[in-house]
Enzyme design. Structure first.
Site, mmCIF file in Angstrom:
data_model
loop_
_atom_site.group_PDB
_atom_site.id
_atom_site.type_symbol
_atom_site.label_atom_id
_atom_site.label_comp_id
_atom_site.label_asym_id
_atom_site.label_seq_id
_atom_site.Cartn_x
_atom_site.Cartn_y
_atom_site.Cartn_z
ATOM 1 N N SER A 1 0.885 -7.516 -9.864
ATOM 2 C CA SER A 1 0.045 -7.362 -11.071
ATOM 3 C C SER A 1 0.747 -7.703 -12.376
ATOM 4 O O SER A 1 0.089 -7.772 -13.412
ATOM 5 C CB SER A 1 -0.490 -5.938 -11.159
ATOM 6 O OG SER A 1 -1.710 -5.876 -10.479
ATOM 7 N N TYR B 1 -6.613 -15.431 -7.657
ATOM 8 C CA TYR B 1 -6.017 -14.161 -8.115
ATOM 9 C C TYR B 1 -4.883 -13.728 -7.170
ATOM 10 O O TYR B 1 -3.782 -13.382 -7.605
ATOM 11 C CB TYR B 1 -7.126 -13.097 -8.199
ATOM 12 C CG TYR B 1 -6.602 -11.686 -8.252
ATOM 13 C CD1 TYR B 1 -6.098 -11.163 -9.428
ATOM 14 C CD2 TYR B 1 -6.600 -10.885 -7.106
ATOM 15 C CE1 TYR B 1 -5.589 -9.879 -9.470
ATOM 16 C CE2 TYR B 1 -6.101 -9.603 -7.144
ATOM 17 C CZ TYR B 1 -5.595 -9.107 -8.331
ATOM 18 O OH TYR B 1 -5.082 -7.836 -8.359
ATOM 19 N N TYR C 1 -1.278 1.297 -14.525
ATOM 20 C CA TYR C 1 -2.318 1.912 -13.693
ATOM 21 C C TYR C 1 -2.792 3.191 -14.358
ATOM 22 O O TYR C 1 -2.901 3.266 -15.576
ATOM 23 C CB TYR C 1 -1.814 2.164 -12.263
ATOM 24 C CG TYR C 1 -1.216 0.943 -11.628
ATOM 25 C CD1 TYR C 1 -1.979 -0.216 -11.466
ATOM 26 C CD2 TYR C 1 0.100 0.907 -11.221
ATOM 27 C CE1 TYR C 1 -1.441 -1.353 -10.900
ATOM 28 C CE2 TYR C 1 0.651 -0.234 -10.647
ATOM 29 C CZ TYR C 1 -0.128 -1.355 -10.500
ATOM 30 O OH TYR C 1 0.409 -2.476 -9.953
ATOM 31 N N VAL D 1 2.515 -3.781 -7.760
ATOM 32 C CA VAL D 1 2.782 -3.030 -6.533
ATOM 33 C C VAL D 1 3.923 -3.629 -5.707
ATOM 34 O O VAL D 1 4.321 -3.067 -4.694
ATOM 35 C CB VAL D 1 1.507 -2.845 -5.664
ATOM 36 C CG1 VAL D 1 0.474 -1.987 -6.369
ATOM 37 C CG2 VAL D 1 0.935 -4.178 -5.232
HETATM 38 N N1 GLU Z 1 -2.531 -8.191 -5.328
HETATM 39 C C1 GLU Z 1 -2.597 -6.776 -5.515
HETATM 40 C C2 GLU Z 1 -4.005 -6.254 -5.294
HETATM 41 O O1 GLU Z 1 -4.934 -6.853 -5.749
HETATM 42 C C3 GLU Z 1 -2.098 -6.470 -6.876
HETATM 43 C C4 GLU Z 1 -2.097 -5.031 -7.164
HETATM 44 C C5 GLU Z 1 -1.127 -4.624 -8.206
HETATM 45 O O2 GLU Z 1 0.009 -5.064 -8.264
HETATM 46 O O3 GLU Z 1 -1.559 -3.795 -9.007
HETATM 47 O O4 GLU Z 1 -4.197 -5.243 -4.669
#
Ligand code: GLU
Length: 319
Positions: free
Chosen positions: A70, A205, A255, A273
């Site tokens: 992210s 994405y 988050y 993450v």
């Molecule tokens: N590719 C991850 C997802 O969409 C990214 C999540 C993240 O790093 O917050 O779950």
């Protein structure tokens, strides 16, 4: 903003941070929807500081590439804003903390398909879609941007070239488990807030989330945020756009723990993450820390503790 006068020199200080915070026993978790992240040794720990005057200080595993996940959302947003018509984008996505998990479906439906901010998954899908109106391969565009800003010549191939690259195997693994992100994309589509097909937005994405970079390169690539929008090859954004990305990082970048992070660290940050956290100290430096195990909110356990320690010792804060 300067470091406090009694702060130790940065090189030895980072070595000390690594010694103190490198995890010594397995704790925390890795995300279930990205299987390869569970294969990374739990005691990996790197930290890098890139100063606005051009120096890079690093320690530990700062030269090992990790999955930025992210953290890519910061750069996708910068590119989308750079591409023109930012007002059109801000009609499609808000700038408020979500108070829910980063991939929540409930809030998106209750709020009629307008995501709370660009750093939750729904918001990032909208930003990716906005970018795809300029270039269909938005992930390649994000990779190129990161590569340029990190000062590398060309994107890498993933064959140990040392430059940023997309880990296509990791992306494929996540795409096979993307039901939730696809659901978000289909909700957005149903509410008229997605132009491209849901599947191709999610693919772009996920591929940009799967970019592999080192702490040193990521800190360097983000310097435009600490330098009023000035990147390695000239202006990336205006001063006010750079300031606004910093504001969104501070309020929405960690988050559902943005408040706690602001309390402990006192700086704009964005985590992923993959265990990375990128922090901006306006006018001074950027910091990237990486340690793969996450706390319950999805932020790197050791990384957050290390940043709190580093910023306490240096006096770096926006407050
Ligand atoms: N590719 C991850 C997802 O969409 C990214 C999540 C993240 O790093 O917050 O779950």
């Amino acid at each position: 903003m300067t470091t406090t006068l009694d702060a130790p020199p940065l090189g030895p200080l980072l070595d000390d941070i690594v010694r103190t915070h490198r995890p010594r026993q397995e704790g925390g978790h890795t995300p279930a929807n990205i299987p390869f992240l569970s294969t990374i040794p739990y005691d990996r720990f790197g930290i890098a500081v890139a100063t606005t005057s051009g120096d890079v200080f690093s320690s530990g595993d700062a030269g090992v590439a990790f999955s930025i996940q992210s953290i890519s959302k910061v750069f996708t947003l910068a590119l989308a804003l750079q591409g023109g018509n930012p007002e059109a984008l801000w009609q499609r996505v808000l700038r408020e903390p979500s108070g829910t998990s980063f991939n929540s479906l409930v809030q998106l439906e209750a709020e009629l398909g307008i995501p709370r901010n660009p750093f939750i998954n729904a918001g990032a899908l909208v930003v990716t879609d906005h970018l795809m109106q300029v270039t269909s391969d938005a992930a390649a565009q994000v990779l190129r941007f990161l590569t340029e800003q990190a000062g590398a010549a060309e994107p890498g191939s993933g064959s140990g070239s040392g430059t940023p690259y997309i880990d296509e195997a990791a992306a494929a693994g996540e795409l096979a488990r993307s039901s939730r992100n696809l659901a978000l994309a289909h909700f957005l589509k149903d509410f008229g807030n997605l132009a491209a097909p849901a599947e191709s937005v999610v693919e772009n994405y996920v591929r940009q989330c799967s970019i592999m970079m080192t702490c040193s390169d990521l800190a360097r690539a983000a310097l435009f945020l600490a330098r009023d929008g000035q990147g390695s090859r000239g202006a990336v954004l205006s001063r006010s756009q750079a300031k606004r990305i910093g504001s969104i990082m501070l309020t929405c970048g960690m988050y559902d723990a943005a408040g706690e992070f602001a309390y402990r660290v006192g700086l704009p940050g964005k985590s992923g993450v993959g265990g990375g956290i990128l922090v901006v100290v306006p006018g001074v430096c950027t910091i990237c820390v990486w340690s793969p195990r996450l706390d319950a909110k999805g932020n790197s356990l050791a990384g957050t503790a290390a940043l709190a320690d580093l910023c306490e010792q240096t006096g770096w804060s926006v407050f």
